[in-house]
Design a protein around this motif. Sequence first.
Motif, PDB file in Angstrom:
ATOM      1  N   TYR A 159       0.811  -1.219   0.000  1.00 54.71           N
ATOM      2  CA  TYR A 159       0.000   0.000   0.000  1.00 54.71           C
ATOM      3  C   TYR A 159       0.849   1.275   0.000  1.00 54.71           C
ATOM      4  N   GLN A 160       1.970   1.193  -0.716  1.00 58.38           N
ATOM      5  CA  GLN A 160       2.796   2.370  -0.959  1.00 58.38           C
ATOM      6  C   GLN A 160       2.616   2.758  -2.427  1.00 58.38           C
ATOM      7  N   TYR A 161       2.309   4.015  -2.672  1.00 58.13           N
ATOM      8  CA  TYR A 161       1.993   4.459  -4.030  1.00 58.13           C
ATOM      9  C   TYR A 161       3.019   5.444  -4.579  1.00 58.13           C
ATOM     10  N   ASP A 162       4.162   5.530  -3.923  1.00 53.85           N
ATOM     11  CA  ASP A 162       5.225   6.415  -4.377  1.00 53.85           C
ATOM     12  C   ASP A 162       5.709   5.981  -5.758  1.00 53.85           C
ATOM     13  N   GLY A 163       5.764   6.914  -6.691  1.00 55.76           N
ATOM     14  CA  GLY A 163       6.219   6.614  -8.045  1.00 55.76           C
ATOM     15  C   GLY A 163       5.111   6.257  -9.007  1.00 55.76           C
ATOM     16  N   LEU A 164       3.892   6.029  -8.500  1.00 58.37           N
ATOM     17  CA  LEU A 164       2.757   5.668  -9.349  1.00 58.37           C
ATOM     18  C   LEU A 164       1.959   6.924  -9.684  1.00 58.37           C
ATOM     19  N   GLN A 165       1.772   7.173 -10.974  1.00 58.77           N
ATOM     20  CA  GLN A 165       1.035   8.348 -11.421  1.00 58.77           C
ATOM     21  C   GLN A 165      -0.199   7.919 -12.202  1.00 58.77           C
ATOM     22  N   ALA A 166      -1.323   8.570 -11.917  1.00 53.27           N
ATOM     23  CA  ALA A 166      -2.590   8.247 -12.578  1.00 53.27           C
ATOM     24  C   ALA A 166      -2.910   9.275 -13.657  1.00 53.27           C
ATOM     25  N   GLU A 167      -3.649   8.810 -14.692  1.00 50.13           N
ATOM     26  CA  GLU A 167      -4.052   9.689 -15.794  1.00 50.13           C
ATOM     27  C   GLU A 167      -2.843  10.440 -16.349  1.00 50.13           C
ATOM     28  N   TYR A 168      -1.833   9.660 -16.712  1.00 53.02           N
ATOM     29  CA  TYR A 168      -0.555  10.234 -17.128  1.00 53.02           C
ATOM     30  C   TYR A 168      -0.626  10.691 -18.588  1.00 53.02           C
ATOM     31  N   PRO A 169      -0.269  11.942 -18.879  1.00 55.67           N
ATOM     32  CA  PRO A 169      -0.320  12.440 -20.262  1.00 55.67           C
ATOM     33  C   PRO A 169       0.977  12.157 -21.016  1.00 55.67           C
ATOM     34  N   PHE A 170       0.860  11.884 -22.295  1.00 60.16           N
ATOM     35  CA  PHE A 170       2.039  11.769 -23.144  1.00 60.16           C
ATOM     36  C   PHE A 170       1.628  12.087 -24.578  1.00 60.16           C
ATOM     37  N   LYS A 171       2.620  12.333 -25.419  1.00 55.26           N
ATOM     38  CA  LYS A 171       2.362  12.625 -26.822  1.00 55.26           C
ATOM     39  C   LYS A 171       2.804  11.449 -27.676  1.00 55.26           C
ATOM     40  N   ASP A 172       1.947  11.075 -28.632  1.00 55.31           N
ATOM     41  CA  ASP A 172       2.319  10.000 -29.537  1.00 55.31           C
ATOM     42  C   ASP A 172       3.209  10.554 -30.647  1.00 55.31           C
ATOM     43  N   PHE A 173       3.571   9.689 -31.604  1.00 55.22           N
ATOM     44  CA  PHE A 173       4.487  10.110 -32.656  1.00 55.22           C
ATOM     45  C   PHE A 173       3.860  11.112 -33.622  1.00 55.22           C
ATOM     46  N   LYS A 174       2.550  11.300 -33.537  1.00 57.00           N
ATOM     47  CA  LYS A 174       1.878  12.317 -34.338  1.00 57.00           C
ATOM     48  C   LYS A 174       1.694  13.604 -33.543  1.00 57.00           C
ATOM     49  N   GLU A 175       2.347  13.670 -32.374  1.00 57.92           N
ATOM     50  CA  GLU A 175       2.242  14.823 -31.476  1.00 57.92           C
ATOM     51  C   GLU A 175       0.834  14.993 -30.920  1.00 57.92           C
ATOM     52  N   GLY A 176       0.071  13.915 -30.925  1.00 60.52           N
ATOM     53  CA  GLY A 176      -1.265  13.965 -30.344  1.00 60.52           C
ATOM     54  C   GLY A 176      -1.215  13.723 -28.845  1.00 60.52           C
ATOM     55  N   GLN A 177      -2.096  14.389 -28.106  1.00 61.40           N
ATOM     56  CA  GLN A 177      -2.138  14.236 -26.653  1.00 61.40           C
ATOM     57  C   GLN A 177      -2.881  12.960 -26.280  1.00 61.40           C
ATOM     58  N   ARG A 178      -2.263  12.146 -25.451  1.00 62.86           N
ATOM     59  CA  ARG A 178      -2.859  10.897 -24.997  1.00 62.86           C
ATOM     60  C   ARG A 178      -2.808  10.838 -23.473  1.00 62.86           C
ATOM     61  N   PHE A 179      -3.656   9.981 -22.915  1.00 64.48           N
ATOM     62  CA  PHE A 179      -3.621   9.733 -21.476  1.00 64.48           C
ATOM     63  C   PHE A 179      -3.660   8.226 -21.243  1.00 64.48           C
TER      64      PHE A 179
END
Length: 221
Positions: free
Chosen positions: A44-64
């Motif tokens: 029950y340690q959540y250090d380092g875990l991120q929710a709804e993480y955003p990133f960009k695909d190779f088309k520069e589109g925003q993803r979660f």
Amino acid sequence: MHPNLTRYIEQLEKEAVIGGAYPKKLGRPELMFLQEVWGPVFNYQYDGLQAEYPFKDFKEGQRFVDFVYVKGGMKLLIEIDGFTTHARDISPGEFDDHLLRQNDLVLSGWLVLRFSAHLVEKQPQQCQKQIKQAIGHWWSLTKGELTTEDADVWRLRRNLLVQMAAQRNGSLKPRDVADAFQVTSRAAVNWLKRFQAEGVFTGETSKQQRTTRYILQNTFQ
């Protein structure tokens, strides 16, 4: 709900407000994953875990994506898929995009795990097992025989083995560790010997003076 999970969710909502976004509201499958899968694996340690993480695909589109875990050099990405959302009522083009999205993640260096919401709810132990295997697989790929001195990596490894031993009447065999984390027998022995030297385990030897089992010390039970 575990108190640490409550604090984790409160922190997510707080960070969203500070960033000028709406508070992140996790759905039931994601909450079940945090409580029944991630929690037991990581005490029950959540250090380092991120929710709804955003990133960009190779088309520069925003993803979660649902969750990412970035710690000790590891890049683990986890998606919780609802049956209706991912297997029905989507067009061929949307399905193609769905697959390309995962390919983008893999090509960007992420280790990707996908679980159905049904599996998270009905068979959380199976999800726990694959997370442990993913951790072992990542270490094998990036650390050779896992001799890194990175403190976070060894601390995580120790915590997982202590928890695993506690679930097995306080003892572990190298084969147990190798199977659970999908690492070589040699790597498993190296882990256990290191923690034996630190006083976490004591070795039980055979008549041939070979250590066949590692017993968890009482102070760690």
